[in-house]
Design a protein around this motif. Structure first.
Motif, PDB file in Angstrom:
ATOM      1  N   LEU A 389       0.815  -1.203   0.000  1.00  0.00           N
ATOM      2  CA  LEU A 389       0.000   0.000   0.000  1.00  0.00           C
ATOM      3  C   LEU A 389       0.853   1.258   0.000  1.00  0.00           C
ATOM      4  O   LEU A 389       0.406   2.311  -0.468  1.00  0.00           O
ATOM      5  CB  LEU A 389      -0.912  -0.026   1.232  1.00  0.00           C
ATOM      6  CG  LEU A 389      -2.064  -1.041   1.205  1.00  0.00           C
ATOM      7  CD1 LEU A 389      -2.837  -1.026   2.530  1.00  0.00           C
ATOM      8  CD2 LEU A 389      -3.003  -0.756   0.061  1.00  0.00           C
ATOM      9  N   ASN A 390       2.063   1.176   0.536  1.00  0.00           N
ATOM     10  CA  ASN A 390       2.910   2.371   0.607  1.00  0.00           C
ATOM     11  C   ASN A 390       3.299   2.874  -0.771  1.00  0.00           C
ATOM     12  O   ASN A 390       3.637   4.053  -0.930  1.00  0.00           O
ATOM     13  CB  ASN A 390       4.188   2.063   1.405  1.00  0.00           C
ATOM     14  CG  ASN A 390       3.884   1.725   2.851  1.00  0.00           C
ATOM     15  OD1 ASN A 390       2.859   2.159   3.393  1.00  0.00           O
ATOM     16  ND2 ASN A 390       4.771   0.951   3.478  1.00  0.00           N
ATOM     17  N   ASN A 391       3.278   1.976  -1.771  1.00  0.00           N
ATOM     18  CA  ASN A 391       3.724   2.341  -3.121  1.00  0.00           C
ATOM     19  C   ASN A 391       2.558   2.726  -4.037  1.00  0.00           C
ATOM     20  O   ASN A 391       2.787   2.952  -5.243  1.00  0.00           O
ATOM     21  CB  ASN A 391       4.505   1.190  -3.745  1.00  0.00           C
ATOM     22  CG  ASN A 391       5.781   0.866  -2.984  1.00  0.00           C
ATOM     23  OD1 ASN A 391       6.423   1.764  -2.430  1.00  0.00           O
ATOM     24  ND2 ASN A 391       6.145  -0.418  -2.917  1.00  0.00           N
ATOM     25  N   LEU A 392       1.347   2.752  -3.519  1.00  0.00           N
ATOM     26  CA  LEU A 392       0.166   3.022  -4.349  1.00  0.00           C
ATOM     27  C   LEU A 392      -0.205   4.494  -4.309  1.00  0.00           C
ATOM     28  O   LEU A 392       0.082   5.186  -3.333  1.00  0.00           O
ATOM     29  CB  LEU A 392      -1.022   2.164  -3.880  1.00  0.00           C
ATOM     30  CG  LEU A 392      -0.836   0.646  -4.000  1.00  0.00           C
ATOM     31  CD1 LEU A 392      -2.084  -0.085  -3.483  1.00  0.00           C
ATOM     32  CD2 LEU A 392      -0.521   0.223  -5.413  1.00  0.00           C
ATOM     33  N   VAL A 394      -3.497   7.357  -5.711  1.00  0.00           N
ATOM     34  CA  VAL A 394      -4.917   7.456  -6.127  1.00  0.00           C
ATOM     35  C   VAL A 394      -4.993   7.309  -7.632  1.00  0.00           C
ATOM     36  O   VAL A 394      -4.228   7.950  -8.354  1.00  0.00           O
ATOM     37  CB  VAL A 394      -5.540   8.792  -5.668  1.00  0.00           C
ATOM     38  CG1 VAL A 394      -6.997   8.910  -6.184  1.00  0.00           C
ATOM     39  CG2 VAL A 394      -5.513   8.902  -4.144  1.00  0.00           C
ATOM     40  N   GLY A 395      -5.847   6.445  -8.086  1.00  0.00           N
ATOM     41  CA  GLY A 395      -6.031   6.202  -9.516  1.00  0.00           C
ATOM     42  C   GLY A 395      -5.340   4.962 -10.014  1.00  0.00           C
ATOM     43  O   GLY A 395      -5.526   4.581 -11.169  1.00  0.00           O
ATOM     44  N   LEU A 414      -6.717   7.406  -0.684  1.00  0.00           N
ATOM     45  CA  LEU A 414      -5.560   6.799  -0.020  1.00  0.00           C
ATOM     46  C   LEU A 414      -5.077   7.737   1.066  1.00  0.00           C
ATOM     47  O   LEU A 414      -4.830   8.917   0.788  1.00  0.00           O
ATOM     48  CB  LEU A 414      -4.426   6.525  -1.031  1.00  0.00           C
ATOM     49  CG  LEU A 414      -3.191   5.806  -0.463  1.00  0.00           C
ATOM     50  CD1 LEU A 414      -3.558   4.383  -0.013  1.00  0.00           C
ATOM     51  CD2 LEU A 414      -2.080   5.697  -1.544  1.00  0.00           C
ATOM     52  N   LYS A 415      -5.114   7.277   2.282  1.00  0.00           N
ATOM     53  CA  LYS A 415      -4.627   8.125   3.368  1.00  0.00           C
ATOM     54  C   LYS A 415      -3.932   7.285   4.390  1.00  0.00           C
ATOM     55  O   LYS A 415      -4.127   6.036   4.485  1.00  0.00           O
ATOM     56  CB  LYS A 415      -5.798   8.886   3.996  1.00  0.00           C
ATOM     57  CG  LYS A 415      -6.829   8.013   4.649  1.00  0.00           C
ATOM     58  CD  LYS A 415      -7.925   8.839   5.280  1.00  0.00           C
ATOM     59  CE  LYS A 415      -8.981   7.955   5.967  1.00  0.00           C
ATOM     60  NZ  LYS A 415     -10.056   8.758   6.594  1.00  0.00           N
TER      61      LYS A 415
END
Length: 417
Positions: A389-392, A394-395, A414-415
């Motif tokens: 998730l750290n590398n993602l 929005v979109g 993403l937060k």
């Protein structure tokens, strides 16, 4: 009235009176106004504190004067009064003169000694050395005295090879000094090796000829070495000082002049022994050299060299066999060691591979998808690559995968928590 007389008559009467009255007088005084005349006469005066009298000693009496008159010298005169009538002078005619308080001979000795020493007659640097082995010796001595016999006896016992030339000489009395001087001069002309001038013992008067200046001059001027050998007197004579060597007696002169034949015989014996010992030592050394050369020759001979080569070959063969055996043994040991090393290394390598396989197998089993099926846990992939998730952003379009399902999703929000 008295008749006057002439001056000559008066002087003649005075002369007669004085000469007959003072026939023999003894006068003591101090010498002054001294003159040695060419004629041989001596003219002088003697004086005391208050008076002076003229003196003369004619040549006929001067030859008995043993010492030299000097101004200021105190003397005792034996003589008579004489008058020289033409001048009316009177004087003391000296027949005999003695030094006051001292013997004439002693004074004459000291005067001559001082004179000759000043002239260099006693200088040790001009003394001639005696030859070691004289062949001919001239003897200046009396032909009838005991001295010549004593010298012959000593020479016969000491060194009979020497030749003596006797020069018969007057050694005592009137004319002895002149005879000794002439004999020394004659001996010096004979080309002898040594001259011995001397005589037996006696009183100082008997030996006085050797204290005369004429004898000292003859000794000093001689080219031949001279030994002075006079009597048994303790004191030295003038000839002793001037001569090259002084001997106590004529016999002692022979002992000084000649070598000792007995000493030379012993010396020759010692030389013979030394020669024999030296010869034996030389022969022994030569023998040892020959033995050493023989050994060296044997060591370097062809036979010895062949024997050495054969022994070397045998030694090499033995060494080669030993080396081969040793090398074979070493090679076998090395092969066995290499074999054990290879087996150990191979076993370790196999074990390492087996461990790696077991690790991979364990990891594979742990990471098998069938074992990752847990509630609430899916695998996120983006563009067919697993991510987190750290590398993602929005979109992004991602796939969520479980062991049994795959869901395609778009990231709308993403937060971070």
């Amino acid at each position: 009235m008295n008749t006057p007389i002439s001056v000559s008559t008066l002087n003649s009467q005075i002369k007669s009176l004085l000469e007959t009255t003072f026939i023999q007088v003894y006068v003591e005084g101090e010498v002054s106004n001294l003159t040695y005349h060419n004629s041989g006469h001596i003219y002088f005066s003697v004086k005391d504190q208050n008076s002076t009298i003229s003196c003369v000693m004619f040549r006929g009496n001067t030859k008995y004067l043993k010492f030299q008159l000097e101004v200021g010298q105190k003397i005792v005169i034996t003589g008579n009064i004489t008058v020289y009538a033409p001048r009316g002078n009177y004087q003391l005619l000296c027949n005999k003169i003695q030094p006051a308080g001292q013997g004439a001979l002693a004074l004459a000795y000291e005067q001559l000694k001082a004179k000759l020493e000043q002239k260099g007659y006693f200088n040790p640097d001009i003394k001639k050395t005696l030859p070691k082995y004289p062949k001919k010796i001239a003897l200046v001595t009396s032909a009838t005295g005991a001295a010549i016999e004593d010298m012959k006896k000593v020479a016969l016992h000491r060194w009979p090879l020497v030749e003596f030339i006797l020069i018969p000489t007057l050694v005592q009395g009137e004319g002895a000094a002149y005879d000794i001087s002439n004999s020394i001069k004659y001996a010096d002309s004979l080309s002898c090796d040594i001259i011995i001038a001397g005589r037996g013992g006696g009183s100082i008067e008997d030996l006085w000829a050797f204290n005369e200046e004429i004898v000292a001059n003859a000794i000093y001027e001689a080219r031949t070495p001279i030994i002075s050998a006079v009597g048994h007197e303790v004191d030295y004579l003038i000839s002793d000082f001037v001569a090259d060597i002084r001997a106590a007696t004529p016999s002692n002169a022979i002992e000084i002049a000649l070598p000792d034949i007995n000493e030379h015989r012993m010396y020759l014996d010692s030389l013979s022994n030394e020669f024999n010992n030296l010869l034996k030592q030389i022969l022994f050394n030569k023998e040892q050299n020959i033995l050493n050369l023989k050994k060296l020759f044997k060591q370097n001979s062809i036979e010895t060299k062949f024997e050495f080569i054969e022994s070397e070959i045998k030694l090499l063969k033995s060494s080669f066999k030993s080396t081969l055996a040793q090398k074979a043994s070493n090679s076998q040991n090395e092969l066995e060691m290499l074999k054990r090393t290879f087996e150990n290394n191979y076993s370790q390598y196999l074990n390492k591979l087996q461990n790696n396989i077991d690790l991979l197998k364990s990891n594979y089993e742990l990471n098998h998808p069938d074992k990752k099926d847990k509630n609430g846990f899916v695998q996120i992939s983006k563009e067919n690559k697993i991510t987190s998730l750290n590398n993602l952003e929005v979109g992004d379009i991602v796939s969520l995968q479980s062991p049994k399902y795959i869901a395609m999703c778009t990231i709308n929000n993403l937060k971070k928590q």
